[in-house]
Design a protein around this motif. Structure first.
Motif, PDB file in Angstrom:
ATOM      1  N   UNK A  67     -79.273  59.265  28.889  1.00  0.00           N
ATOM      2  CA  UNK A  67     -78.081  58.858  28.157  1.00  0.00           C
ATOM      3  C   UNK A  67     -78.151  59.027  26.657  1.00  0.00           C
ATOM      4  N   UNK A  68     -79.281  59.520  26.138  1.00  0.00           N
ATOM      5  CA  UNK A  68     -79.441  59.717  24.704  1.00  0.00           C
ATOM      6  C   UNK A  68     -79.294  61.210  24.401  1.00  0.00           C
ATOM      7  N   UNK A  69     -78.182  61.599  23.785  1.00  0.00           N
ATOM      8  CA  UNK A  69     -77.876  63.022  23.559  1.00  0.00           C
ATOM      9  C   UNK A  69     -78.273  63.510  22.174  1.00  0.00           C
ATOM     10  N   UNK A  70     -78.903  62.681  21.358  1.00  0.00           N
ATOM     11  CA  UNK A  70     -79.198  63.087  19.986  1.00  0.00           C
ATOM     12  C   UNK A  70     -80.133  64.297  19.923  1.00  0.00           C
ATOM     13  N   UNK A  71     -81.191  64.284  20.737  1.00  0.00           N
ATOM     14  CA  UNK A  71     -82.113  65.407  20.742  1.00  0.00           C
ATOM     15  C   UNK A  71     -81.454  66.690  21.208  1.00  0.00           C
ATOM     16  N   UNK A  72     -80.631  66.596  22.247  1.00  0.00           N
ATOM     17  CA  UNK A  72     -79.931  67.776  22.764  1.00  0.00           C
ATOM     18  C   UNK A  72     -78.957  68.331  21.738  1.00  0.00           C
ATOM     19  N   UNK A  73     -78.269  67.458  21.015  1.00  0.00           N
ATOM     20  CA  UNK A  73     -77.349  67.921  19.982  1.00  0.00           C
ATOM     21  C   UNK A  73     -78.101  68.636  18.866  1.00  0.00           C
ATOM     22  N   UNK A  74     -79.300  68.148  18.531  1.00  0.00           N
ATOM     23  CA  UNK A  74     -80.105  68.822  17.508  1.00  0.00           C
ATOM     24  C   UNK A  74     -80.558  70.193  17.985  1.00  0.00           C
ATOM     25  N   UNK A  75     -80.971  70.285  19.254  1.00  0.00           N
ATOM     26  CA  UNK A  75     -81.439  71.558  19.812  1.00  0.00           C
ATOM     27  C   UNK A  75     -80.305  72.574  19.861  1.00  0.00           C
ATOM     28  N   UNK A  76     -79.119  72.166  20.340  1.00  0.00           N
ATOM     29  CA  UNK A  76     -78.000  73.099  20.439  1.00  0.00           C
ATOM     30  C   UNK A  76     -77.471  73.483  19.060  1.00  0.00           C
ATOM     31  N   UNK A  77     -77.531  72.578  18.109  1.00  0.00           N
ATOM     32  CA  UNK A  77     -77.103  72.915  16.751  1.00  0.00           C
ATOM     33  C   UNK A  77     -78.026  73.968  16.152  1.00  0.00           C
ATOM     34  N   UNK A  78     -79.324  73.814  16.359  1.00  0.00           N
ATOM     35  CA  UNK A  78     -80.282  74.784  15.841  1.00  0.00           C
ATOM     36  C   UNK A  78     -80.139  76.131  16.535  1.00  0.00           C
ATOM     37  N   UNK A  79     -79.705  76.124  17.797  1.00  0.00           N
ATOM     38  CA  UNK A  79     -79.576  77.370  18.554  1.00  0.00           C
ATOM     39  C   UNK A  79     -78.452  78.255  18.036  1.00  0.00           C
ATOM     40  N   UNK A  85     -85.735  78.090  14.974  1.00  0.00           N
ATOM     41  CA  UNK A  85     -86.905  77.277  15.326  1.00  0.00           C
ATOM     42  C   UNK A  85     -87.281  76.322  14.201  1.00  0.00           C
ATOM     43  N   UNK A  86     -87.192  76.813  12.967  1.00  0.00           N
ATOM     44  CA  UNK A  86     -87.473  75.933  11.833  1.00  0.00           C
ATOM     45  C   UNK A  86     -86.406  74.847  11.723  1.00  0.00           C
ATOM     46  N   UNK A  87     -85.141  75.215  11.927  1.00  0.00           N
ATOM     47  CA  UNK A  87     -84.066  74.225  11.877  1.00  0.00           C
ATOM     48  C   UNK A  87     -84.255  73.179  12.966  1.00  0.00           C
ATOM     49  N   UNK A  88     -84.620  73.649  14.149  1.00  0.00           N
ATOM     50  CA  UNK A  88     -84.831  72.724  15.260  1.00  0.00           C
ATOM     51  C   UNK A  88     -85.961  71.745  14.949  1.00  0.00           C
ATOM     52  N   UNK A  89     -87.078  72.263  14.409  1.00  0.00           N
ATOM     53  CA  UNK A  89     -88.200  71.389  14.042  1.00  0.00           C
ATOM     54  C   UNK A  89     -87.757  70.350  13.024  1.00  0.00           C
ATOM     55  N   UNK A  90     -86.976  70.787  12.038  1.00  0.00           N
ATOM     56  CA  UNK A  90     -86.497  69.869  11.014  1.00  0.00           C
ATOM     57  C   UNK A  90     -85.615  68.784  11.610  1.00  0.00           C
ATOM     58  N   UNK A  91     -84.683  69.190  12.481  1.00  0.00           N
ATOM     59  CA  UNK A  91     -83.761  68.211  13.055  1.00  0.00           C
ATOM     60  C   UNK A  91     -84.467  67.221  13.971  1.00  0.00           C
ATOM     61  N   UNK A  92     -85.393  67.716  14.768  1.00  0.00           N
ATOM     62  CA  UNK A  92     -86.088  66.825  15.703  1.00  0.00           C
ATOM     63  C   UNK A  92     -87.052  65.885  14.991  1.00  0.00           C
ATOM     64  N   UNK A  93     -87.621  66.337  13.858  1.00  0.00           N
ATOM     65  CA  UNK A  93     -88.542  65.486  13.116  1.00  0.00           C
ATOM     66  C   UNK A  93     -87.809  64.516  12.198  1.00  0.00           C
ATOM     67  N   UNK A  94     -86.763  65.037  11.530  1.00  0.00           N
ATOM     68  CA  UNK A  94     -86.100  64.223  10.512  1.00  0.00           C
ATOM     69  C   UNK A  94     -84.855  63.520  11.017  1.00  0.00           C
ATOM     70  N   UNK A  95     -84.401  63.878  12.212  1.00  0.00           N
ATOM     71  CA  UNK A  95     -83.221  63.212  12.731  1.00  0.00           C
ATOM     72  C   UNK A  95     -81.957  63.962  12.383  1.00  0.00           C
ATOM     73  N   UNK A  96     -80.866  63.230  12.223  1.00  0.00           N
ATOM     74  CA  UNK A  96     -79.546  63.806  12.004  1.00  0.00           C
ATOM     75  C   UNK A  96     -79.400  64.227  10.547  1.00  0.00           C
ATOM     76  N   UNK A  97     -79.767  65.478  10.253  1.00  0.00           N
ATOM     77  CA  UNK A  97     -79.712  65.975   8.880  1.00  0.00           C
ATOM     78  C   UNK A  97     -78.619  67.029   8.782  1.00  0.00           C
TER      79      UNK A  97
END
Length: 376
Positions: free
Chosen positions: A334-346, A354-366
């Protein structure tokens, strides 16, 4: 207005007829139609809320109602329990369509009842075939079958082309693409007499050779000859096709865009100069390049049927080759935050993504809207 409104008026200079319709030949017709339809639904039907609207290359909204708008097509998907489908319950989608009908009449738009569909569990929507009961979506199966048959025929014949141009009687495109190692099948027609051919050539400035690469000749069709693209434009289009087929699609440099803006007489204070001087977006992922998160899901799923990349005929299907991605585990919970970060980076090319994805997953909603914007 109509022609009667012009009677008795002193009309001087060029006149533009506006006959209470949208000129679809205009370059802005699609944009104007989309924007007008959007505003009618937003302002008069309480529709297309930001958290319920499906946008290109964005995550599907998580609510029970999802709306889509494509020029004059308005679609709403509504989650309904299977046991309630037969009763056709009145949900958010019903309210939207009822209000939309009233809004169209209010602003003077005509309703197309032939396109109206209600209470369906399956169908083809905006080019995608959807089965709401099974929960699947994909390309229309009849079109997929046609493409498969055409592919089989081409493979059987063994004729390969960099590009195939059809439905055109113009030879300019064929000449241009052949000059840059493309091939084309084309056909010609004929109709010009000697006098009209001479008159046509005389009207081409600076000359027919400079514009079309050759003169019109007796026996040719004026319509077919005039449909030819200018030689210089055809050459550039052909070169662009070759570059695109090989994966090279250059972006328009900021300097060129600034020069174009200046040529149009835009003030230095115009937003286009401010935007270009501050940042330039990195190119988005090519449409044919699959996002990496799809591969991650496929490698983590326990398949029961034959896996295309590793045929399993006569033996057991191979087990998953990686653990379930953390963002997928969270999504199923039920937590879509990680998926939204992955699809945004894609949305960005793979290396940058890949760098954007790493940034989003590490730093959160940036900066969720455009996280891959870089300094010029």
């Amino acid at each position: 207005m109509d022609f009667r409104d012009a009677q008795g008026r002193d009309l001087v200079g060029p006149q533009v007829l506006a006959l209470n319709t949208l000129a679809m030949g205009d370059n802005l017709a699609v944009e104007v139609g989309q924007a007008a339809h959007f505003q009618v639904l937003r302002q008069h039907a309480c529709a297309l809320h930001p958290d319920q609207t499906l946008l290109y290359r964005h995550v599907v909204p998580q609510g029970d109602s999802v709306e889509m708008l494509s020029i004059d097509d308005h679609i709403c998907l509504q989650k309904v329990p299977l046991v309630d489908i037969a009763q056709k319950p009145q949900r958010r989608d019903t309210i939207i369509f009822d209000k939309a009908t009233t809004a169209y009449k209010l602003v003077g738009l005509n309703l197309n009842d032939d396109k109206k569909r209600r209470d369906l569990t399956k169908g083809v929507l905006l080019g995608a075939e959807i089965d709401g009961v099974l929960g699947v979506v994909g390309p229309p199966r009849d079109r997929t079958l046609c493409l498969a048959l055409l592919t089989a025929l081409v493979a059987k014949r063994g004729i390969l082309y960099d590009a195939v141009v059809f439905g055109s009687t113009s030879d300019a495109w064929g000449q241009a693409v052949r000059a840059v190692s493309l091939e084309q099948r084309h056909k010609c027609t004929a109709v010009l007499d000697a006098a009209s051919a001479t008159a046509f050539n005389a009207r081409c400035l600076p000359s027919a050779e400079a514009v079309f690469g050759r003169q019109a000749e007796k026996g040719e069709s004026l319509k077919d000859f005039a449909e030819q693209l200018p030689q210089s434009l055809s050459t550039r289009l052909g070169s662009g096709s070759v570059a695109a087929s090989r994966g090279h699609v250059p972006r328009v440099p900021s300097a060129v865009r600034i020069a174009s803006a200046r040529a149009l007489g835009l003030s230095e204070q115009h937003d286009v100069f401010k935007q270009l001087s501050v940042c330039e977006e990195a190119p988005e992922r090519q449409w044919f390049e699959d996002p990496e998160w799809i591969g991650e899901v496929c490698k983590a799923l326990p398949f029961k049927d034959n896996v295309a990349d590793a045929p399993s005929r006569g033996r057991d299907v191979a087990p998953p080759v990686r653990e379930e991605p953390g963002w997928l585990t969270a999504l199923l919970a039920g937590d879509a935050r990680g998926f939204e970060a992955v699809t945004a980076a894609a949305r960005a090319p793979r290396v940058l993504g890949r760098w954007v994805r790493l940034l989003l997953l590490l730093a959160g909603d940036v900066e969720r809207k455009k996280p891959w914007t870089r300094a010029a």
